[in-house]
Scaffold this active site. Structure first.
Site, mmCIF file in Angstrom:
data_model
loop_
_atom_site.group_PDB
_atom_site.id
_atom_site.type_symbol
_atom_site.label_atom_id
_atom_site.label_comp_id
_atom_site.label_asym_id
_atom_site.label_seq_id
_atom_site.Cartn_x
_atom_site.Cartn_y
_atom_site.Cartn_z
ATOM 1 N N GLY A 115 0.766 -0.927 0.027
ATOM 2 C CA GLY A 115 -0.068 -0.064 -0.040
ATOM 3 C C GLY A 115 0.862 1.174 -0.019
ATOM 4 N N CYS A 116 0.359 2.441 -0.549
ATOM 5 C CA CYS A 116 1.025 3.482 -0.420
ATOM 6 C C CYS A 116 1.452 4.048 0.889
ATOM 7 C CB CYS A 116 0.446 4.558 -1.317
ATOM 8 S SG CYS A 116 -1.243 4.975 -0.627
ATOM 9 N N TYR A 117 0.433 4.387 1.864
ATOM 10 C CA TYR A 117 1.020 4.556 3.302
ATOM 11 C C TYR A 117 1.894 3.838 3.728
ATOM 12 C CZ TYR A 117 -2.972 7.814 3.024
ATOM 13 O OH TYR A 117 -4.054 8.868 2.824
ATOM 14 N N THR A 119 4.179 1.811 2.577
ATOM 15 C CA THR A 119 5.456 1.951 1.862
ATOM 16 C C THR A 119 6.166 3.062 2.528
ATOM 17 O OG1 THR A 119 4.587 1.374 -0.354
ATOM 18 C CG2 THR A 119 6.601 2.514 -0.204
#
Length: 326
Positions: A115-117, A119
């Site tokens: 997921g972006c967060y 990462t």
């Protein structure tokens, strides 16, 4: 040799970005369903099993369904949903996460895209836990802001088309007040911490790019590490990496000199600064007596936080240069 790729869900935000990154490459051929058979489940099943690699850009349940349709053991799969990020048998697609993770991705047939967060959070926290600077059971908080593209088509339409509901004029929207979020399990498992962090996500009125921040009360930690200790550990963890870089102490010190300008306070970090790239930059800020620190990750939520990360893993899995197309 040309490898064939099928993007299941290529019309979504992440799928479109992955297709765009692959479109100009001569070493890959992107397969698409014949428009006349677009609603035929068998056409989808055929492509899922015919491609050398499949990238799933689907909701969780649809990803699980797609995986269940795979009968070929030769097909390599990257899933961009939340469905398999902590599942046994799946490799987490963050090659820089540890010294062994790149080879794990390279040798995997099933990879879950981070997921972006997470990462940003994992990039900041995992090396410090591994170095013993952050105790595994230390209470952590992560504050983050993302562009609205991270919310998919619905949120994009809400911000760009001024569609209902009527509160789409928000300049900033915090959410997650239930303290439950689908990213929490991967944040915990892939950093090695004992408890879920308190996660405070938010969305800004801009399309893409993000900042992920972990504030730390260093005085409360058993070893009382200094901001410099944190910086040294992060630099050691990512030495030589092309896509994850640690800002120098001098750069962090300069950015910390946020000052009042003619139009108000000058913005020290722009969440959109790495848009269109697969890069992530990490920053360590500390106060004068070294008792507090703010760790910050800057990345593109659609780049290193989604499509770029998927292409990076795809390259590794197919034995291609890791940075190809990035």
């Amino acid at each position: 040799m040309t490898h064939t790729i099928f993007i299941d869900g290529e019309a979504g935000t992440t799928g479109l970005q992955i297709r765009d990154r692959l479109a100009r490459r001569a070493d890959l051929e992107v397969l698409s369903i014949d428009p006349a058979r677009r609603k035929d489940p068998e056409a989808r099943r055929e492509l899922l099993n015919a491609a050398d690699a499949v990238v799933l850009c689907l909701p969780d349940d649809a990803s699980r369904e797609a995986v269940s349709m795979l009968s070929s053991n030769k097909v390599k799969v990257i899933d961009a949903s939340t469905a398999f990020r902590t599942a046994p048998g799946w490799t987490y697609g963050f090659p820089e996460m540890s010294p062994t993770q790149r080879d794990a991705v390279r040798n995997a047939t099933r990879v879950s895209n981070p997921g972006c967060y997470p990462t940003g959070f994992i990039g900041l926290v995992r090396p410090l836990v591994a170095a013993g600077l952050i105790p595994a059971d230390f209470p952590l908080t992560v504050n983050a802001i993302s562009g609205y593209s991270g919310g998919g088509k619905g949120l994009i339409a809400e911000f760009e088309d001024n569609a209902p509901p009527a509160d789409t004029n928000d300049a900033f929207r915090a959410y997650g007040y239930s303290l439950v979020h689908k990213h929490l399990p991967e944040m915990k498992i892939h950093t090695g911490i004992s408890h879920h962090p308190v996660f405070a996500p938010s969305v800004g009125r801009y399309a893409q790019g993000m900042l992920v921040e972990v504030p730390l009360q260093l005085w409360a930690m058993p070893g009382k590490p200094s901001p410099a200790d944190l910086h040294v550990a992060l630099e050691a963890a990512y030495a030589g990496e092309a896509f994850v870089q640690v800002a120098s102490g001098m750069e962090c010190a300069e950015l910390a000199k946020t000052r009042a300008g003619a139009g108000g306070y000058v913005q020290a970090l722009d969440p959109q600064a790495l848009n269109g790239t697969n890069k992530m930059r990490l920053f360590v800020f500390g106060n004068a007596d070294g008792s507090q620190a703010r760790l910050v990750a800057l990345l593109d939520n659609l780049g290193k936080g989604a499509s770029g990360a998927a292409v990076q893993s795809l390259n590794l899995m197919l034995g291609l240069p890791e940075g190809e197309g990035l």
